[in-house]
Write a protein that holds these residues in place. Structure first.
Motif, PDB file in Angstrom:
ATOM      1  N   TRP A  37       0.813  -1.208   0.000  1.00  0.00           N
ATOM      2  CA  TRP A  37       0.000   0.000   0.000  1.00  0.00           C
ATOM      3  C   TRP A  37       0.858   1.274   0.000  1.00  0.00           C
ATOM      4  O   TRP A  37       0.379   2.338  -0.406  1.00  0.00           O
ATOM      5  CB  TRP A  37      -0.915   0.008   1.219  1.00  0.00           C
ATOM      6  N   LEU A  38       2.104   1.190   0.423  1.00  0.00           N
ATOM      7  CA  LEU A  38       2.957   2.378   0.448  1.00  0.00           C
ATOM      8  C   LEU A  38       3.141   2.950  -0.958  1.00  0.00           C
ATOM      9  O   LEU A  38       2.920   4.137  -1.193  1.00  0.00           O
ATOM     10  CB  LEU A  38       4.319   2.040   1.062  1.00  0.00           C
ATOM     11  N   ALA A  39       3.545   2.098  -1.887  1.00  0.00           N
ATOM     12  CA  ALA A  39       3.739   2.551  -3.262  1.00  0.00           C
ATOM     13  C   ALA A  39       2.406   2.744  -3.977  1.00  0.00           C
ATOM     14  O   ALA A  39       2.268   3.652  -4.797  1.00  0.00           O
ATOM     15  CB  ALA A  39       4.607   1.554  -4.028  1.00  0.00           C
ATOM     16  N   ALA A  40       1.423   1.908  -3.650  1.00  0.00           N
ATOM     17  CA  ALA A  40       0.137   1.968  -4.355  1.00  0.00           C
ATOM     18  C   ALA A  40      -0.570   3.294  -4.104  1.00  0.00           C
ATOM     19  O   ALA A  40      -1.020   3.966  -5.041  1.00  0.00           O
ATOM     20  CB  ALA A  40      -0.751   0.800  -3.922  1.00  0.00           C
ATOM     21  N   PHE A  41      -0.687   3.701  -2.855  1.00  0.00           N
ATOM     22  CA  PHE A  41      -1.392   4.935  -2.537  1.00  0.00           C
ATOM     23  C   PHE A  41      -0.626   6.161  -3.011  1.00  0.00           C
ATOM     24  O   PHE A  41      -1.223   7.150  -3.442  1.00  0.00           O
ATOM     25  CB  PHE A  41      -1.657   5.025  -1.032  1.00  0.00           C
ATOM     26  N   THR A  42       0.699   6.103  -2.957  1.00  0.00           N
ATOM     27  CA  THR A  42       1.502   7.229  -3.458  1.00  0.00           C
ATOM     28  C   THR A  42       1.366   7.362  -4.969  1.00  0.00           C
ATOM     29  O   THR A  42       1.164   8.462  -5.493  1.00  0.00           O
ATOM     30  CB  THR A  42       2.979   7.036  -3.088  1.00  0.00           C
ATOM     31  N   GLY A  43       1.465   6.238  -5.674  1.00  0.00           N
ATOM     32  CA  GLY A  43       1.293   6.277  -7.123  1.00  0.00           C
ATOM     33  C   GLY A  43      -0.093   6.739  -7.526  1.00  0.00           C
ATOM     34  O   GLY A  43      -0.261   7.488  -8.500  1.00  0.00           O
ATOM     35  N   LEU A  44      -1.111   6.318  -6.760  1.00  0.00           N
ATOM     36  CA  LEU A  44      -2.481   6.749  -7.054  1.00  0.00           C
ATOM     37  C   LEU A  44      -2.632   8.254  -6.853  1.00  0.00           C
ATOM     38  O   LEU A  44      -3.335   8.921  -7.632  1.00  0.00           O
ATOM     39  CB  LEU A  44      -3.459   5.992  -6.156  1.00  0.00           C
ATOM     40  N   SER A  45      -1.975   8.811  -5.850  1.00  0.00           N
ATOM     41  CA  SER A  45      -2.042  10.256  -5.617  1.00  0.00           C
ATOM     42  C   SER A  45      -1.436  11.025  -6.784  1.00  0.00           C
ATOM     43  O   SER A  45      -2.006  12.020  -7.251  1.00  0.00           O
ATOM     44  CB  SER A  45      -1.301  10.608  -4.322  1.00  0.00           C
ATOM     45  N   ILE A  46      -0.287  10.558  -7.267  1.00  0.00           N
ATOM     46  CA  ILE A  46       0.345  11.216  -8.419  1.00  0.00           C
ATOM     47  C   ILE A  46      -0.547  11.090  -9.647  1.00  0.00           C
ATOM     48  O   ILE A  46      -0.742  12.060 -10.393  1.00  0.00           O
ATOM     49  CB  ILE A  46       1.733  10.600  -8.675  1.00  0.00           C
ATOM     50  N   LEU A  47      -1.103   9.902  -9.866  1.00  0.00           N
ATOM     51  CA  LEU A  47      -1.954   9.663 -11.027  1.00  0.00           C
ATOM     52  C   LEU A  47      -3.174  10.581 -11.009  1.00  0.00           C
ATOM     53  O   LEU A  47      -3.501  11.221 -12.029  1.00  0.00           O
ATOM     54  CB  LEU A  47      -2.397   8.201 -11.047  1.00  0.00           C
ATOM     55  N   LEU A  48      -3.858  10.669  -9.877  1.00  0.00           N
ATOM     56  CA  LEU A  48      -5.066  11.488  -9.796  1.00  0.00           C
ATOM     57  C   LEU A  48      -4.753  12.971  -9.965  1.00  0.00           C
ATOM     58  O   LEU A  48      -5.529  13.707 -10.579  1.00  0.00           O
ATOM     59  CB  LEU A  48      -5.772  11.238  -8.463  1.00  0.00           C
ATOM     60  N   THR A  49      -3.616  13.406  -9.436  1.00  0.00           N
ATOM     61  CA  THR A  49      -3.252  14.815  -9.569  1.00  0.00           C
ATOM     62  C   THR A  49      -2.981  15.180 -11.024  1.00  0.00           C
ATOM     63  O   THR A  49      -3.491  16.188 -11.530  1.00  0.00           O
ATOM     64  CB  THR A  49      -2.006  15.121  -8.713  1.00  0.00           C
ATOM     65  N   VAL A  50      -2.187  14.375 -11.701  1.00  0.00           N
ATOM     66  CA  VAL A  50      -1.880  14.649 -13.108  1.00  0.00           C
ATOM     67  C   VAL A  50      -3.137  14.522 -13.959  1.00  0.00           C
ATOM     68  O   VAL A  50      -3.361  15.321 -14.882  1.00  0.00           O
ATOM     69  CB  VAL A  50      -0.779  13.698 -13.604  1.00  0.00           C
ATOM     70  N   LEU A  51      -3.989  13.545 -13.656  1.00  0.00           N
ATOM     71  CA  LEU A  51      -5.249  13.393 -14.382  1.00  0.00           C
ATOM     72  C   LEU A  51      -6.121  14.623 -14.210  1.00  0.00           C
ATOM     73  O   LEU A  51      -6.700  15.129 -15.194  1.00  0.00           O
ATOM     74  CB  LEU A  51      -5.976  12.150 -13.886  1.00  0.00           C
ATOM     75  N   ALA A  52      -6.240  15.122 -12.988  1.00  0.00           N
ATOM     76  CA  ALA A  52      -7.065  16.306 -12.735  1.00  0.00           C
ATOM     77  C   ALA A  52      -6.553  17.513 -13.507  1.00  0.00           C
ATOM     78  O   ALA A  52      -7.335  18.270 -14.101  1.00  0.00           O
ATOM     79  CB  ALA A  52      -7.097  16.604 -11.238  1.00  0.00           C
ATOM     80  N   LEU A  53      -5.252  17.701 -13.544  1.00  0.00           N
ATOM     81  CA  LEU A  53      -4.681  18.837 -14.258  1.00  0.00           C
ATOM     82  C   LEU A  53      -4.875  18.712 -15.763  1.00  0.00           C
ATOM     83  O   LEU A  53      -5.153  19.704 -16.449  1.00  0.00           O
ATOM     84  CB  LEU A  53      -3.198  18.963 -13.921  1.00  0.00           C
ATOM     85  N   ASN A  54      -4.750  17.506 -16.297  1.00  0.00           N
ATOM     86  CA  ASN A  54      -4.963  17.317 -17.730  1.00  0.00           C
ATOM     87  C   ASN A  54      -6.421  17.519 -18.111  1.00  0.00           C
ATOM     88  O   ASN A  54      -6.721  18.100 -19.159  1.00  0.00           O
ATOM     89  CB  ASN A  54      -4.487  15.925 -18.145  1.00  0.00           C
ATOM     90  N   LEU A  55      -7.343  17.041 -17.277  1.00  0.00           N
ATOM     91  CA  LEU A  55      -8.766  17.270 -17.551  1.00  0.00           C
ATOM     92  C   LEU A  55      -9.101  18.751 -17.473  1.00  0.00           C
ATOM     93  O   LEU A  55      -9.876  19.265 -18.289  1.00  0.00           O
ATOM     94  CB  LEU A  55      -9.620  16.477 -16.559  1.00  0.00           C
ATOM     95  N   ALA A  56      -8.510  19.456 -16.499  1.00  0.00           N
ATOM     96  CA  ALA A  56      -8.727  20.899 -16.402  1.00  0.00           C
ATOM     97  C   ALA A  56      -8.173  21.607 -17.639  1.00  0.00           C
ATOM     98  O   ALA A  56      -8.786  22.552 -18.153  1.00  0.00           O
ATOM     99  CB  ALA A  56      -8.065  21.438 -15.137  1.00  0.00           C
ATOM    100  N   GLY A  57      -7.039  21.142 -18.141  1.00  0.00           N
ATOM    101  CA  GLY A  57      -6.483  21.720 -19.358  1.00  0.00           C
ATOM    102  C   GLY A  57      -7.376  21.500 -20.561  1.00  0.00           C
ATOM    103  O   GLY A  57      -7.530  22.382 -21.406  1.00  0.00           O
TER     104      GLY A  57
END
Length: 271
Positions: free
Chosen positions: A236-256
């Motif tokens: 879960w250490l890597a999974a939750f961290t990777g998910l946080s990065i993924l969701l952040t970049v996804l949100a910024l791309n959708l906003a773009g």
């Protein structure tokens, strides 16, 4: 503007991230640096919703504080890149001639290096730290904004209203900032939104390699590196961290994408 479900998702995620970053001391349930060796590598539970790391620190709290670091570095670095690269692009596109050639050859030289490799070289020369990361990412992204600004200026400067303004005796500064800049902010704003996501990925990569944010400051890249060391015992250490990065970049791309649809004067994206 066609405000669809993806737009709601993107801006919703981005709003949650910004709120968490701004109000981290009140949102995080624990001190992100507080170690509890009685709770080392605990799985997600009622006490620690996302589990704990190898020193017993609460993962949710560290991810929340990590969002503050990621967003602040991303927006600041891109802001510097837009300011410096945009000014260089304005000068190159309006002046043309030898000034244009000199500026763009320097930008081309910077573009010849992959952005992460260029940032790595700068970090290796200047040493780790938040300020150095911002400088490295800004220098790596600056040529992109210089080129897009120059291309927009070359297009707008030949339009009738600019030619008429020049014929009436207006100076270069007045023409650039009063008549050209308002017409080129759309594409630059869209690119800046997407570039913030790329900057966050670059910061995470640098921290993953040990050249970015240094302990004990919460950094998604450093947390990902630690998570890989415990993949078998605590995935879960890597999974939750990777998910946080993924969701952040996804949100910024959708906003773009939403900004592109909104600011596209021809409406091609909406069609």
């Amino acid at each position: 503007m066609r405000f669809n479900g993806l737009a709601v998702l993107g801006f919703g995620l981005l709003a949650i991230l910004v709120v968490c970053a701004l109000f981290a001391p009140w949102v995080a349930p624990y001190d992100p640096n507080a170690q509890d060796y009685r709770a080392v590598l605990q799985a997600p539970s009622a006490a620690h919703w996302l589990g704990t790391d190898h020193t017993g620190r609460d993962m949710l709290s560290r991810l929340i504080y990590g969002s503050r670091v990621a967003l602040s570095i991303g927006f600041t670095a891109v802001g510097v890149a837009v300011l410096v690269g945009g000014l260089l692009g304005l000068v190159a596109g309006y002046a043309r001639g030898i000034v244009d050639e000199a500026i763009m050859r320097v930008m081309d030289a910077l573009l010849s290096f992959p952005s992460v490799l260029l940032a790595l070289g700068i970090m290796a020369a200047l040493g780790p730290g938040i300020t150095t990361i911002i400088i490295a990412i800004a220098i790596a992204d600056m040529p992109m904004f210089a080129r897009i600004t120059r291309s927009q200026v070359l297009s707008v400067r030949e339009r009738d209203f600019v030619i008429a303004t020049r014929a009436l005796g207006a100076g270069p500064l007045r023409i650039i900032f009063r008549h050209i800049v308002p017409h080129i902010t759309g594409p630059v704003a869209v690119m800046a939104t997407i570039a913030v996501g790329h900057a966050i990925l670059t910061e995470a990569a640098l921290s993953f390699l040990g050249l970015g944010i240094q302990p004990p400051t919460s950094s998604w890249g450093a947390m990902m590196r630690n998570g890989f060391s415990y993949m078998e015992r605590a995935p879960w250490l890597a999974a939750f961290t990777g998910l946080s990065i993924l969701l952040t970049v996804l949100a910024l791309n959708l906003a773009g994408d939403v900004l592109r649809d909104r600011l596209d004067p021809r409406g091609e994206s909406r069609r």
